[in-house]
Design a protein around this motif. Structure first.
Motif, PDB file in Angstrom:
ATOM      1  N   TYR A 267      -5.339  13.248  -8.924  1.00  0.00           N
ATOM      2  CA  TYR A 267      -5.231  11.836  -8.618  1.00  0.00           C
ATOM      3  C   TYR A 267      -6.130  11.109  -9.525  1.00  0.00           C
ATOM      4  O   TYR A 267      -6.065  10.046  -9.892  1.00  0.00           O
ATOM      5  CB  TYR A 267      -5.327  11.639  -6.927  1.00  0.00           C
ATOM      6  CG  TYR A 267      -4.146  11.671  -6.368  1.00  0.00           C
ATOM      7  CD1 TYR A 267      -3.067  11.109  -6.617  1.00  0.00           C
ATOM      8  CD2 TYR A 267      -3.989  12.602  -5.160  1.00  0.00           C
ATOM      9  CE1 TYR A 267      -1.869  11.102  -6.059  1.00  0.00           C
ATOM     10  CE2 TYR A 267      -2.890  12.767  -4.571  1.00  0.00           C
ATOM     11  CZ  TYR A 267      -1.723  11.840  -4.687  1.00  0.00           C
ATOM     12  OH  TYR A 267      -0.643  11.903  -4.170  1.00  0.00           O
TER      13      TYR A 267
ATOM     14  N   GLN B  98      -6.155   9.555  -1.969  1.00  0.00           N
ATOM     15  CA  GLN B  98      -5.914   8.058  -2.942  1.00  0.00           C
ATOM     16  C   GLN B  98      -6.857   7.075  -2.255  1.00  0.00           C
ATOM     17  O   GLN B  98      -7.706   6.249  -2.938  1.00  0.00           O
ATOM     18  CB  GLN B  98      -4.478   7.628  -2.554  1.00  0.00           C
ATOM     19  CG  GLN B  98      -3.626   8.335  -3.392  1.00  0.00           C
ATOM     20  CD  GLN B  98      -2.206   7.633  -3.600  1.00  0.00           C
ATOM     21  OE1 GLN B  98      -2.142   6.410  -3.554  1.00  0.00           O
ATOM     22  NE2 GLN B  98      -1.139   8.486  -3.759  1.00  0.00           N
TER      23      GLN B  98
ATOM     24  N   LEU C 160       3.795   9.847  -9.731  1.00  0.00           N
ATOM     25  CA  LEU C 160       3.028   9.988 -11.160  1.00  0.00           C
ATOM     26  C   LEU C 160       2.218  11.262 -11.115  1.00  0.00           C
ATOM     27  O   LEU C 160       2.169  11.863 -12.226  1.00  0.00           O
ATOM     28  CB  LEU C 160       2.352   8.620 -11.416  1.00  0.00           C
ATOM     29  CG  LEU C 160       3.051   7.394 -11.508  1.00  0.00           C
ATOM     30  CD1 LEU C 160       1.959   6.283 -11.670  1.00  0.00           C
ATOM     31  CD2 LEU C 160       3.895   7.568 -12.861  1.00  0.00           C
TER      32      LEU C 160
ATOM     33  N   LYS D 126       0.807  -1.335   0.090  1.00  0.00           N
ATOM     34  CA  LYS D 126      -0.017   0.007  -0.039  1.00  0.00           C
ATOM     35  C   LYS D 126       0.831   1.259  -0.071  1.00  0.00           C
ATOM     36  O   LYS D 126       0.792   2.158  -0.544  1.00  0.00           O
ATOM     37  CB  LYS D 126      -0.854  -0.047   1.309  1.00  0.00           C
ATOM     38  CG  LYS D 126      -2.166  -0.642   0.952  1.00  0.00           C
ATOM     39  CD  LYS D 126      -3.180  -0.346   2.302  1.00  0.00           C
ATOM     40  CE  LYS D 126      -4.431  -0.870   2.205  1.00  0.00           C
ATOM     41  NZ  LYS D 126      -5.355  -0.501   3.101  1.00  0.00           N
TER      42      LYS D 126
ATOM     43  N   VAL E 143      -4.457  10.666 -12.854  1.00  0.00           N
ATOM     44  CA  VAL E 143      -3.563   9.714 -12.811  1.00  0.00           C
ATOM     45  C   VAL E 143      -4.288   8.192 -12.703  1.00  0.00           C
ATOM     46  O   VAL E 143      -3.863   7.402 -13.591  1.00  0.00           O
ATOM     47  CB  VAL E 143      -2.715   9.859 -11.352  1.00  0.00           C
ATOM     48  CG1 VAL E 143      -1.576   8.620 -11.067  1.00  0.00           C
ATOM     49  CG2 VAL E 143      -2.032  10.997 -11.462  1.00  0.00           C
TER      50      VAL E 143
ATOM     51  N   ASP F 294      -2.300  13.179   1.083  1.00  0.00           N
ATOM     52  CA  ASP F 294      -2.420  12.261  -0.191  1.00  0.00           C
ATOM     53  C   ASP F 294      -3.072  11.034  -0.044  1.00  0.00           C
ATOM     54  O   ASP F 294      -3.705  10.392  -0.793  1.00  0.00           O
ATOM     55  CB  ASP F 294      -0.842  12.335  -0.773  1.00  0.00           C
ATOM     56  CG  ASP F 294      -0.646  13.816  -1.277  1.00  0.00           C
ATOM     57  OD1 ASP F 294      -0.426  14.756  -0.570  1.00  0.00           O
ATOM     58  OD2 ASP F 294      -0.597  13.896  -2.570  1.00  0.00           O
TER      59      ASP F 294
ATOM     60  N   LEU G 158       2.600   1.667  -3.353  1.00  0.00           N
ATOM     61  CA  LEU G 158       1.604   1.957  -4.158  1.00  0.00           C
ATOM     62  C   LEU G 158       1.206   3.605  -3.989  1.00  0.00           C
ATOM     63  O   LEU G 158       1.291   4.420  -5.168  1.00  0.00           O
ATOM     64  CB  LEU G 158       0.358   1.286  -4.169  1.00  0.00           C
ATOM     65  CG  LEU G 158       0.291  -0.048  -5.052  1.00  0.00           C
ATOM     66  CD1 LEU G 158      -0.854  -0.838  -4.361  1.00  0.00           C
ATOM     67  CD2 LEU G 158       0.499  -0.021  -6.431  1.00  0.00           C
ATOM     68  N   PHE G 159       1.018   4.026  -2.944  1.00  0.00           N
ATOM     69  CA  PHE G 159       0.999   5.354  -2.528  1.00  0.00           C
ATOM     70  C   PHE G 159       1.694   6.229  -2.918  1.00  0.00           C
ATOM     71  O   PHE G 159       1.548   7.327  -3.714  1.00  0.00           O
ATOM     72  CB  PHE G 159       0.508   5.269  -1.029  1.00  0.00           C
ATOM     73  CG  PHE G 159       0.545   6.782  -0.640  1.00  0.00           C
ATOM     74  CD1 PHE G 159      -0.105   7.705  -0.659  1.00  0.00           C
ATOM     75  CD2 PHE G 159       1.957   7.250   0.248  1.00  0.00           C
ATOM     76  CE1 PHE G 159      -0.125   9.078  -0.388  1.00  0.00           C
ATOM     77  CE2 PHE G 159       2.111   8.403   0.629  1.00  0.00           C
ATOM     78  CZ  PHE G 159       1.087   9.342   0.349  1.00  0.00           C
TER      79      PHE G 159
ATOM     80  N   ARG H 266       1.832   6.476  -6.957  1.00  0.00           N
ATOM     81  CA  ARG H 266       0.905   7.300  -7.587  1.00  0.00           C
ATOM     82  C   ARG H 266       1.093   8.846  -7.196  1.00  0.00           C
ATOM     83  O   ARG H 266       1.028   9.774  -7.802  1.00  0.00           O
ATOM     84  CB  ARG H 266      -0.483   7.134  -6.736  1.00  0.00           C
ATOM     85  CG  ARG H 266      -1.055   5.729  -7.339  1.00  0.00           C
ATOM     86  CD  ARG H 266      -2.400   5.538  -6.859  1.00  0.00           C
ATOM     87  NE  ARG H 266      -2.816   4.165  -6.504  1.00  0.00           N
ATOM     88  CZ  ARG H 266      -2.798   3.580  -5.452  1.00  0.00           C
ATOM     89  NH1 ARG H 266      -2.603   4.139  -4.217  1.00  0.00           N
ATOM     90  NH2 ARG H 266      -3.218   2.101  -5.306  1.00  0.00           N
ATOM     91  N   GLN H 267       1.922   9.087  -6.130  1.00  0.00           N
ATOM     92  CA  GLN H 267       2.317  10.437  -5.794  1.00  0.00           C
ATOM     93  C   GLN H 267       3.121  11.004  -6.639  1.00  0.00           C
ATOM     94  O   GLN H 267       3.251  12.067  -7.199  1.00  0.00           O
ATOM     95  CB  GLN H 267       2.693  10.672  -4.350  1.00  0.00           C
ATOM     96  CG  GLN H 267       2.602  11.600  -3.619  1.00  0.00           C
ATOM     97  CD  GLN H 267       3.401  11.690  -2.354  1.00  0.00           C
ATOM     98  OE1 GLN H 267       3.945  10.835  -1.947  1.00  0.00           O
ATOM     99  NE2 GLN H 267       2.710  12.484  -1.390  1.00  0.00           N
TER     100      GLN H 267
END
Lengths: 191, 157
Positions: free
Chosen positions: B43, B13, A177, A167, B46, B9, A170-171, A174-175
């Motif tokens: 987000y 998410q 990206l 997790k 993305v 964040d 992945l977090f 994504r941050q």
């Protein structure tokens, strides 16, 4: 129900292969090919190495099929073999698997190319390039979660990593990206 | 929380991925905070676009490559087993022969001193056992070959 039928079909195929119907192993390959491809392709880029790894992964799966205890899906078990074999390959070659500093360095170098930037008008294109610039482990996790639509639990079974770690990776991915895509659009707005 | 006034964040998410059971506080905050709303949209871009990426495949046929490897492995394994079988058999015959050498004169003495009938009986029994074992070995080998090579190693249709 679907999981149950998958499980039964896994049992049937495995029993056939163990009883000498080697041709049925092709069904296992077909069923797991997409997942294994994503794992290998996201971490290893040389085609000869990819071929060697694929042969190694499936040969290991074939040799150890009798030890498969149906505690997980067959695809998850093969995915785990694929992940471990690929990680071992990277470790032997001393390639970092979750080094974010190297990855962000690569990313900025890539996007400095004006030709590449001109092509990357779509978010999908930008993300494809930026995902490719992430460390191998982050790429694999993003692909397994968002493209293969596996759950955190299934990814944990494949990678032998705790769900919390997955997790968190992945977090972070994504941050990164999101930051990259924002940087890209900001640069385009300034032009 | 990132700080006391904005959503973290992680929370954004998790909200987008529907990982939070009770998201009423997040919804409430998003309705009032344009900054967090903007971050949520970023987000969204993305996650939505990552899911649109087409997974790349290999340019070569994975199944053909793997099945070829497995077939070669199985053939080698079968050959190794065959070598091991014949090796053990030869060693066994040589071992028995070696340890029976001291007893041979006594056996010959039994044949030549006895009647012709006993000699014929002994030869007949020996030959019978040998032929029975030989036939069984050949039959088992044919069954094994048929099972492995004739039915299973044909190319996929």
């Amino acid at each position: 129900m679907n999981n149950e039928s998958d499980h039964l079909s896994d049992k049937f195929i495995v029993a056939n292969v163990l009883n000498g119907k080697i041709q049925d192993f092709a069904l296992i390959v077909k069923g797991t090919e997409k997942l294994v491809t994503q794992i290998v392709k996201k971490m290893v880029f040389d085609e000869d190495d990819q071929k060697d790894l694929l042969q190694d992964i499936y040969l290991k799966a074939y040799q150890n099929l009798a030890s498969f205890q149906f505690k997980s899906k067959l695809s998850t078990w093969v995915g785990n073999i694929a992940y471990n074999t690929t990680i071992n390959h990277l470790q032997k070659k001393k390639i970092p698997i979750y080094d974010l500093e190297t990855a962000s360095g690569n990313a900025s170098k890539e996007t400095e190319n004006p030709e590449v930037e001109a092509i990357q008008t779509e978010a999908v294109d930008i993300l494809t390039v930026e995902i490719a610039n992430l460390p191998p482990l982050y790429q694999t996790l993003i692909t397994l979660y968002h493209l293969e639509e596996l759950t955190n639990k299934e990814i944990a079974q494949i990678t032998n990593l705790p769900e919390g770690t997955i997790k968190s990776y992945l977090f972070r991915a994504r941050q990164i990206l999101k930051e990259k895509i924002n940087q890209h659009y900001k640069r385009n707005d300034e032009k | 929380m990132k700080n006391s006034s904005h959503l973290s964040d992680e929370a954004l998410q998790s909200y987008l991925l529907k990982e939070i059971q009770d998201d009423s506080l997040i919804v409430e905050h998003l309705e009032a905070c344009s900054k967090c709303q903007k971050r949520l949209e970023e987000y969204q871009v993305v996650i939505k676009n990552v899911q649109k990426i087409e997974p790349e495949g290999f340019t070569f046929d994975v199944s053909a490559l793997v099945m070829n490897t497995v077939t070669v492995y199985e053939k080698r394994k079968s050959r190794r087993q065959e070598f091991a079988f014949w090796g053990v058999l030869i060693l066994l015959v040589l071992g028995i022969s070696f340890f029976s050498l001291p007893f041979l004169p006594a056996v010959f003495k039994l044949f030549f001193s006895g009647s012709g009938l006993i000699t014929l009986l002994a030869i007949g029994v020996g030959l019978g056992v040998f032929l029975f074992l030989l036939t069984d070995i050949i039959r088992q080998n044919q069954v094994k070959e048929g099972k492995i090579f004739k039915n299973n190693l044909q190319p996929m249709s």
